[in-house]
Structure formats: structure tokens, C-alpha cells
Design a protein around this motif. Sequence first.
Motif, PDB file in Angstrom:
ATOM      1  N   GLU A 100      62.710 -69.243  48.890  1.00 16.76           N
ATOM      2  CA  GLU A 100      61.521 -68.497  49.314  1.00 16.76           C
ATOM      3  C   GLU A 100      60.838 -69.153  50.503  1.00 16.76           C
ATOM      4  O   GLU A 100      60.145 -68.490  51.269  1.00 16.76           O
ATOM      5  N   ASP A 101      61.030 -70.470  50.664  1.00 19.53           N
ATOM      6  CA  ASP A 101      60.377 -71.166  51.758  1.00 19.53           C
ATOM      7  C   ASP A 101      61.240 -72.336  52.199  1.00 19.53           C
ATOM      8  O   ASP A 101      62.082 -72.831  51.441  1.00 19.53           O
ATOM      9  N   VAL A 102      61.035 -72.777  53.425  1.00 14.46           N
ATOM     10  CA  VAL A 102      61.778 -73.893  54.016  1.00 14.46           C
ATOM     11  C   VAL A 102      60.761 -74.820  54.659  1.00 14.46           C
ATOM     12  O   VAL A 102      60.003 -74.402  55.543  1.00 14.46           O
ATOM     13  N   LEU A 103      60.714 -76.071  54.221  1.00  9.64           N
ATOM     14  CA  LEU A 103      59.768 -77.043  54.759  1.00  9.64           C
ATOM     15  C   LEU A 103      60.520 -78.260  55.276  1.00  9.64           C
ATOM     16  O   LEU A 103      61.354 -78.839  54.567  1.00  9.64           O
ATOM     17  N   ALA A 104      60.215 -78.651  56.505  1.00  8.60           N
ATOM     18  CA  ALA A 104      60.876 -79.800  57.118  1.00  8.60           C
ATOM     19  C   ALA A 104      60.196 -81.093  56.688  1.00  8.60           C
ATOM     20  O   ALA A 104      58.970 -81.149  56.512  1.00  8.60           O
ATOM     21  N   ARG A 105      61.000 -82.125  56.507  1.00 11.56           N
ATOM     22  CA  ARG A 105      60.466 -83.460  56.233  1.00 11.56           C
ATOM     23  C   ARG A 105      60.109 -84.146  57.550  1.00 11.56           C
ATOM     24  O   ARG A 105      60.755 -83.893  58.571  1.00 11.56           O
ATOM     25  N   PRO A 106      59.067 -85.030  57.520  1.00  6.74           N
ATOM     26  CA  PRO A 106      58.237 -85.410  56.364  1.00  6.74           C
ATOM     27  C   PRO A 106      57.306 -84.276  55.949  1.00  6.74           C
ATOM     28  O   PRO A 106      56.805 -83.534  56.807  1.00  6.74           O
ATOM     29  N   GLY A 270      61.668 -60.499  52.557  1.00  6.70           N
ATOM     30  CA  GLY A 270      61.266 -61.001  51.245  1.00  6.70           C
ATOM     31  C   GLY A 270      59.845 -60.601  50.893  1.00  6.70           C
ATOM     32  O   GLY A 270      59.561 -60.219  49.750  1.00  6.70           O
ATOM     33  N   LEU A 271      58.942 -60.658  51.873  1.00  4.54           N
ATOM     34  CA  LEU A 271      57.548 -60.275  51.615  1.00  4.54           C
ATOM     35  C   LEU A 271      57.427 -58.777  51.341  1.00  4.54           C
ATOM     36  O   LEU A 271      56.639 -58.362  50.488  1.00  4.54           O
ATOM     37  N   ILE A 272      58.182 -57.970  52.065  1.00  4.07           N
ATOM     38  CA  ILE A 272      58.144 -56.524  51.830  1.00  4.07           C
ATOM     39  C   ILE A 272      58.659 -56.201  50.430  1.00  4.07           C
ATOM     40  O   ILE A 272      58.096 -55.352  49.724  1.00  4.07           O
ATOM     41  N   ALA A 273      59.727 -56.889  50.003  1.00  5.78           N
ATOM     42  CA  ALA A 273      60.241 -56.678  48.644  1.00  5.78           C
ATOM     43  C   ALA A 273      59.198 -57.062  47.600  1.00  5.78           C
ATOM     44  O   ALA A 273      58.997 -56.343  46.608  1.00  5.78           O
ATOM     45  N   ASP A 274      58.504 -58.195  47.808  1.00  7.86           N
ATOM     46  CA  ASP A 274      57.443 -58.604  46.879  1.00  7.86           C
ATOM     47  C   ASP A 274      56.311 -57.585  46.864  1.00  7.86           C
ATOM     48  O   ASP A 274      55.758 -57.258  45.807  1.00  7.86           O
ATOM     49  N   LYS A 275      55.958 -57.065  48.049  1.00  6.20           N
ATOM     50  CA  LYS A 275      54.882 -56.089  48.139  1.00  6.20           C
ATOM     51  C   LYS A 275      55.230 -54.828  47.356  1.00  6.20           C
ATOM     52  O   LYS A 275      54.381 -54.255  46.652  1.00  6.20           O
ATOM     53  N   ARG A 276      56.471 -54.409  47.425  1.00 11.22           N
ATOM     54  CA  ARG A 276      56.873 -53.207  46.703  1.00 11.22           C
ATOM     55  C   ARG A 276      56.904 -53.453  45.202  1.00 11.22           C
ATOM     56  O   ARG A 276      56.618 -52.544  44.415  1.00 11.22           O
ATOM     57  N   ARG A 277      57.271 -54.672  44.797  1.00 10.04           N
ATOM     58  CA  ARG A 277      57.199 -54.982  43.365  1.00 10.04           C
ATOM     59  C   ARG A 277      55.757 -54.936  42.884  1.00 10.04           C
ATOM     60  O   ARG A 277      55.464 -54.448  41.786  1.00 10.04           O
ATOM     61  N   ASN A 278      54.836 -55.448  43.702  1.00  6.21           N
ATOM     62  CA  ASN A 278      53.422 -55.383  43.329  1.00  6.21           C
ATOM     63  C   ASN A 278      52.926 -53.945  43.292  1.00  6.21           C
ATOM     64  O   ASN A 278      52.120 -53.572  42.433  1.00  6.21           O
ATOM     65  N   ASP A 279      53.396 -53.121  44.228  1.00  9.30           N
ATOM     66  CA  ASP A 279      53.046 -51.696  44.191  1.00  9.30           C
ATOM     67  C   ASP A 279      53.540 -51.069  42.897  1.00  9.30           C
ATOM     68  O   ASP A 279      52.840 -50.265  42.263  1.00  9.30           O
ATOM     69  N   ALA A 280      54.757 -51.434  42.512  1.00 10.29           N
ATOM     70  CA  ALA A 280      55.316 -50.887  41.274  1.00 10.29           C
ATOM     71  C   ALA A 280      54.520 -51.338  40.068  1.00 10.29           C
ATOM     72  O   ALA A 280      54.327 -50.578  39.106  1.00 10.29           O
ATOM     73  N   LEU A 281      54.026 -52.583  40.105  1.00  8.82           N
ATOM     74  CA  LEU A 281      53.194 -53.084  39.005  1.00  8.82           C
ATOM     75  C   LEU A 281      51.939 -52.243  38.862  1.00  8.82           C
ATOM     76  O   LEU A 281      51.552 -51.860  37.751  1.00  8.82           O
ATOM     77  N   ARG A 282      51.302 -51.915  39.985  1.00  7.86           N
ATOM     78  CA  ARG A 282      50.105 -51.069  39.913  1.00  7.86           C
ATOM     79  C   ARG A 282      50.461 -49.652  39.446  1.00  7.86           C
ATOM     80  O   ARG A 282      49.713 -49.040  38.697  1.00  7.86           O
ATOM     81  N   ASP A 283      51.618 -49.168  39.899  1.00  5.83           N
ATOM     82  CA  ASP A 283      52.011 -47.807  39.525  1.00  5.83           C
ATOM     83  C   ASP A 283      52.258 -47.672  38.028  1.00  5.83           C
ATOM     84  O   ASP A 283      51.989 -46.613  37.438  1.00  5.83           O
ATOM     85  N   THR A 284      52.782 -48.735  37.391  1.00  7.00           N
ATOM     86  CA  THR A 284      53.037 -48.632  35.949  1.00  7.00           C
ATOM     87  C   THR A 284      51.741 -48.450  35.174  1.00  7.00           C
ATOM     88  O   THR A 284      51.728 -47.824  34.113  1.00  7.00           O
ATOM     89  N   VAL A 285      50.671 -49.015  35.702  1.00 12.39           N
ATOM     90  CA  VAL A 285      49.384 -48.866  35.021  1.00 12.39           C
ATOM     91  C   VAL A 285      48.811 -47.471  35.245  1.00 12.39           C
ATOM     92  O   VAL A 285      48.116 -46.932  34.395  1.00 12.39           O
ATOM     93  N   GLN A 286      49.144 -46.874  36.389  1.00 12.39           N
ATOM     94  CA  GLN A 286      48.554 -45.587  36.753  1.00 12.39           C
ATOM     95  C   GLN A 286      49.433 -44.392  36.389  1.00 12.39           C
ATOM     96  O   GLN A 286      49.024 -43.255  36.574  1.00 12.39           O
ATOM     97  N   SER A 287      50.608 -44.643  35.912  1.00 10.94           N
ATOM     98  CA  SER A 287      51.563 -43.564  35.665  1.00 10.94           C
ATOM     99  C   SER A 287      51.241 -42.829  34.368  1.00 10.94           C
ATOM    100  O   SER A 287      50.337 -43.168  33.611  1.00 10.94           O
TER     101      SER A 287
END
Length: 465
Positions: A100-106, A270-287
Amino acid sequence: MPGDILIVDSVATNRIVLKVKLMAAQHRVHPCENTAMARAEIEKALPDLIILDVTTDSTAALAFCRTLKQRPETTLIPVIATGSFPDPGDRVRALEAGAEDVLARPLNDQILQARIRSLLRARDANLELRLREDTRRALGFAETQAGFDRGATVLALSPEPRFLRCAERKFSSCRNIKVRGAGFSTGTGLPDRLSGDLLLVDGRDKAMPEAELYRLLSELRSRTDTRNAAILVVLPEDRTTIQAMVLDLGANDLVMEGASAQELVLRASGLIADKRRNDALRDTVQSGLRAAVTDPLTGLFNRRYALPHLENMADRAAEANHQIAVMVLDIDHFKAINDSYGHAAGDEILQQVAGRLRDNVRAVDLLARIGGEEFLVAIPQSDADHARQAAERLCRVISGAPFYVGGDAHAIRVTMSIGVSLSGPGPAPVITRATGATGELVRAADLALYAAKGSGRNTVSLSAA
């Protein structure tokens, strides 16, 4: 939000230094010398996040990451890849392997901690979506998802028109991503209407005051048209001092100026995929599912939803070697309220109690009405001390202010008693987790509720082991 973090690094000094830093932030840390040890740790208990060094043996490390993302039980565990990354292609290969992320050392400690907080927040949302989908399937409401990709929109926010042209070039290989632009300037604010799945924010201008960038991010997160969008901020390589604050103020990810088109596209996708999963989470509550699993009086989930959902929570907790707390809450002397003020007043009390409880639990917690004046709360990753404190706080939420009902807004004092049980592992009180043990957890909390009633009401009682 403390979590269980697995460190995979062949260099002992790196493991020790990182462990000290993470433990200082209250995380629980499990250092591993190699991927074989990491696999053994994962078999014992699923971590919340993995920090994976890809320097010494990048082939084995990236294969390990790919395997994690292919297994259903580990696919949602965020991975931070660390290393020297002398070649920009090395960063891309880590992201392609599933990191999900890449961080250079140090490693910069502030940036690392902010990245961890951001990834744990995203992980919690993804776990909640999976949990709700599991519950939908258990209830027979799951539907087959269509395979059609409707495409996504990237909105490039910058005071410079060339930023839009650059973004268009970098996303030119993505047939399902459309790039649009919107301008802003320091002190003038954003346009009135914005829309996009991903907001690509230009933070490269060193002349822009840090406070202005922070204000911009805060505004994007508070506006109704952008609060649910993913945010990716582009920063100069040397603006390390603001990276942690940018993440904590609502950016989902950062990318450095000059990053390759491949890295930008991988992060954005990756962020767009996460955003759509969050949209789906809200939709399950509203469906339409809501009507079948919701108590019509209070708007809370009902018993039909609560018990399968609790079963899934217990399963997830057992896999991750965590505890969950189960509370059964009951309004004290509710019959007397009905007898004195009428059933209409009693219904208003139930609605207002539900509202106060809803305002004081998290999205990841389960809240349901399971009987006449009886409610259920389940809290993941809890222990006895945390559960008692949470239950006592809910007692105070109910008793701390009167309830006003009827046309004359008559004030009625209401209190609530709470019984609590916990799943294993952990110190007493413990209910051993086994097949069908959800009913045992609820029964133990119910027995503790009777003890709370017997000790004077408006109090909390924890079940004995």
C-alpha cells in the motif's frame, strides 16, 4: 489507534530501532528476521499492518507480499515496503506486488507514524465492508456484483494549468480514468462545485504557506461534494515537515513530485478502489436491506441482523487473536414509565435512548435493539478495562440529562443497567470462543445485566469467567 504491527527485516538494528519507535506510539510489535518467521507469526494471529523491508532479498519479500494479497484472510492487511529504492522502478515493483505504501530509508518517524494511522483507518473501513457483506450473505441478501467498470474521474486541483496537462499525460494509459481540472489560488478558496473519485491536489508550490495547504485539505474533507472522495497530494521531495500533517488532515496518500507515471497510476488506482469500497459500505446501510434488518421504531439494527453480525465479529476476532466485548443494556423501570406516562411516551424514550447510544458508539461497533427496552452493543478489539469504561460512559450518557417527551415536553429521568461479557483470549472475565458461542456471549452478558440490576441499577457488571 494502536495496532498489532509485524516487522519483517533481516537487519537486527533496524528491527530494534523500529520496535522501540512503534511501541512508544502504543503499538504492539512483532519483529521477524525473515519471511518464513513472518508466515509463522501470521498463522498464530493476523497483524493489523506489516512493515516489510525489501532491500536484502527483494525477490522473496515481494513474493511474500503478493502471497498476502492473494489470500482472502490476509488480503486486507496493509503493507508498507521499506528500502533504499535507488531505481524508481523498485518502488513501482513494490506497489505492483501489493504494497500500500513505499517508504525510503532512513525512515522519518513522523511520516511513518502518520502513514500507519492513515493505513489503519483505511483497513478498518475495508474490514467493516467485508463484515457487512458477510452478514448480508448470511441473511441471504448478497447479490452478484456486475463486472462492468464504469470508470473513474480524477480531478486535478492546482493554481497552474500545466499541472492538469501533466496529469493528463500521466494517466493517458488508463482508458477507464478521465482527468479534469479545477483551479484555486491562495486566499480565494475552491470553486463552488467539485466532483471526482480522486482529488489530485497540487502541493508543489513552496511559496504556498503550509497553513493554506492545511486549510485546503480541511475544506475538501468538510464539503458535502468532496468529503467522500479519495485525496492524493503531490509534494516536493524536500517538504518532509508537512507530510505527516497532510495525512492526518485527510489526505489518503502522498506522491513526490517527479514520481513516475506508473507509481502515480498505481497509487491512484488503489485509492479509487478503496473509495469505491467505502461507497459500497455506505450503500449497504442505505439499501433495501435496511428495511429487513432495522427496528422500525428506533432505526437501529434488529435481532435478525445483530446475531449473524455478532457471529462474524467473533470469527474475525478469533482469527486475529483479539477480544470483543458484548454488552446487553436495559432501561431501568421501563414498565413504570409506560404506566405513568403512557406507551407513546415510552416509545419516545426508546427513540431518544437509541439516538444517544448511536451518537456514542463508533461505526465499527455493533448497536442493535434486541427486545422491548433491551439493546445490544458489541465492541471489537476490546478488553475488560476498555469495556467497563465504555459501558460506564454509556450509562452516564443516558442518566446525565433528562428526556423530554409529549407535547408539553415533560422531563423524565431515565437510567440504564449494562451487563458485559468478553470473548477470549485475555484476562477474566472470559467466555471461551467455540462454534455457536455467540449465544453464550449474549447469555453471559444477560446474566451480568441481572447482577447490575440487583446491585441497584444504573450501573455496569462484568460477567465472571
